[in-house]
Design an enzyme around this catalytic site. Structure first.
Site, mmCIF file in Angstrom:
data_model
loop_
_atom_site.group_PDB
_atom_site.id
_atom_site.type_symbol
_atom_site.label_atom_id
_atom_site.label_comp_id
_atom_site.label_asym_id
_atom_site.label_seq_id
_atom_site.Cartn_x
_atom_site.Cartn_y
_atom_site.Cartn_z
ATOM 1 N N HIS A 52 -27.590 -105.005 -43.886
ATOM 2 C CA HIS A 52 -28.607 -104.166 -44.530
ATOM 3 C C HIS A 52 -29.956 -104.888 -44.549
ATOM 4 O O HIS A 52 -30.015 -106.123 -44.488
ATOM 5 C CB HIS A 52 -28.171 -103.837 -45.961
ATOM 6 C CG HIS A 52 -26.999 -102.893 -46.031
ATOM 7 N ND1 HIS A 52 -26.616 -102.258 -47.186
ATOM 8 C CD2 HIS A 52 -26.144 -102.460 -45.061
ATOM 9 C CE1 HIS A 52 -25.563 -101.489 -46.939
ATOM 10 N NE2 HIS A 52 -25.255 -101.599 -45.666
ATOM 11 N N GLU A 54 -31.999 -105.568 -46.919
ATOM 12 C CA GLU A 54 -32.157 -106.573 -47.977
ATOM 13 C C GLU A 54 -31.447 -107.880 -47.618
ATOM 14 O O GLU A 54 -31.978 -108.964 -47.852
ATOM 15 C CB GLU A 54 -31.579 -106.064 -49.307
ATOM 16 C CG GLU A 54 -32.195 -104.786 -49.839
ATOM 17 C CD GLU A 54 -31.394 -103.561 -49.436
ATOM 18 O OE1 GLU A 54 -31.028 -103.435 -48.247
ATOM 19 O OE2 GLU A 54 -31.151 -102.719 -50.327
ATOM 20 N N CYS A 82 -27.679 -100.837 -52.423
ATOM 21 C CA CYS A 82 -26.256 -100.526 -52.626
ATOM 22 C C CYS A 82 -25.638 -101.601 -53.525
ATOM 23 O O CYS A 82 -26.304 -102.561 -53.926
ATOM 24 C CB CYS A 82 -25.538 -100.459 -51.279
ATOM 25 S SG CYS A 82 -25.255 -102.068 -50.503
ATOM 26 N N CYS A 85 -25.950 -105.098 -51.950
ATOM 27 C CA CYS A 85 -27.305 -105.660 -51.986
ATOM 28 C C CYS A 85 -27.742 -105.966 -53.419
ATOM 29 O O CYS A 85 -28.428 -106.964 -53.653
ATOM 30 C CB CYS A 85 -28.275 -104.727 -51.279
ATOM 31 S SG CYS A 85 -27.977 -104.683 -49.489
#
Lengths: 145, 145
Positions: A52, A54, A82, A85
């Site tokens: 992801h 992040e 999410c 993260c």
């Protein structure tokens, strides 16, 4: 530089993801008013559902600063993090986390945590450039249908 | 091979972490009765607080299988996953997740999620070789004091 400026930079990262047919989420890490790390969602390209925006931006920031924590940094991300993260942001001990669009389906809030997943020292700002951030996601999923 | 055998292998990974002065948590990913990926906590070595055993083992498993999901695999980890790792396990869509010791302080349960963070298709098994897994953690933190 303003929060809006840095979120626009995160949006540029998200746009890159969009152009590479990835779910369009982007992030930047800022310290002392400059961008020290960038990331965009690469789950398809890397065949890794943990890649992801992040995670990529955080790992890049640790590497750049040669530091395990980011107490003087702000992470800007276009969409609500999410669960994974949110947990990564906790470990990173950032000064601030700023996100744009909320994400009821995949954001951390889907698990309805009683206790905030974020670090108590981290300031959380939500809804910055929310419409732009959400519009990019909507355009992506509309094109996919 | 039994669950106990594979957890012993995860404990070997945790022992490696211990010997490298890392918080002693280890993980293995198993498919078709063989270990396809291993990982142990490397947060100090990599200067990255997201370099947890599970994250390393998962990324290795995706790479090994060249697949984004692990519906036929089981991940064994010596200690209850943190919020970040629980989120990563969700995205991985594993068939099973098995852990040893619980971790009230740093495990995912610290945020008291109303909805399970794990994927609905993932079977969760807890408490396997709990004493051995917890003993290694206790020995580590005792030595640190």
């Amino acid at each position: 530089m303003t929060d809006e400026y840095f979120m626009q930079q995160a949006l540029k990262e998200a746009q890159r993801a969009f152009e590479e047919d990835e779910i369009p989420i982007g992030a930047v890490v800022v310290q002392d008013n400059r961008i020290i790390a960038r990331g965009y969602n690469m789950t398809e390209k890397l065949n890794d559902p943990t890649a992801h925006a992040e995670m990529i931006a955080l790992t890049s920031a640790f590497s750049f600063l040669n530091a395990k924590y980011l107490p003087d940094a702000t992470l800007y991300v276009t969409v609500e993090p999410c669960v994974m993260c949110a947990g990564a942001l906790y470990w990173s001990k950032l000064r601030r986390v700023v996100w744009g669009a909320s994400d009821a389906k995949n954001g951390f809030s889907r698990v309805q945590p009683v206790t905030s997943p974020f670090h108590p020292k981290t300031e959380i700002v939500t809804g910055l450039l929310e419409d732009e951030c959400a519009a990019l996601m909507k355009a992506f999923f509309k094109a996919k249908r």
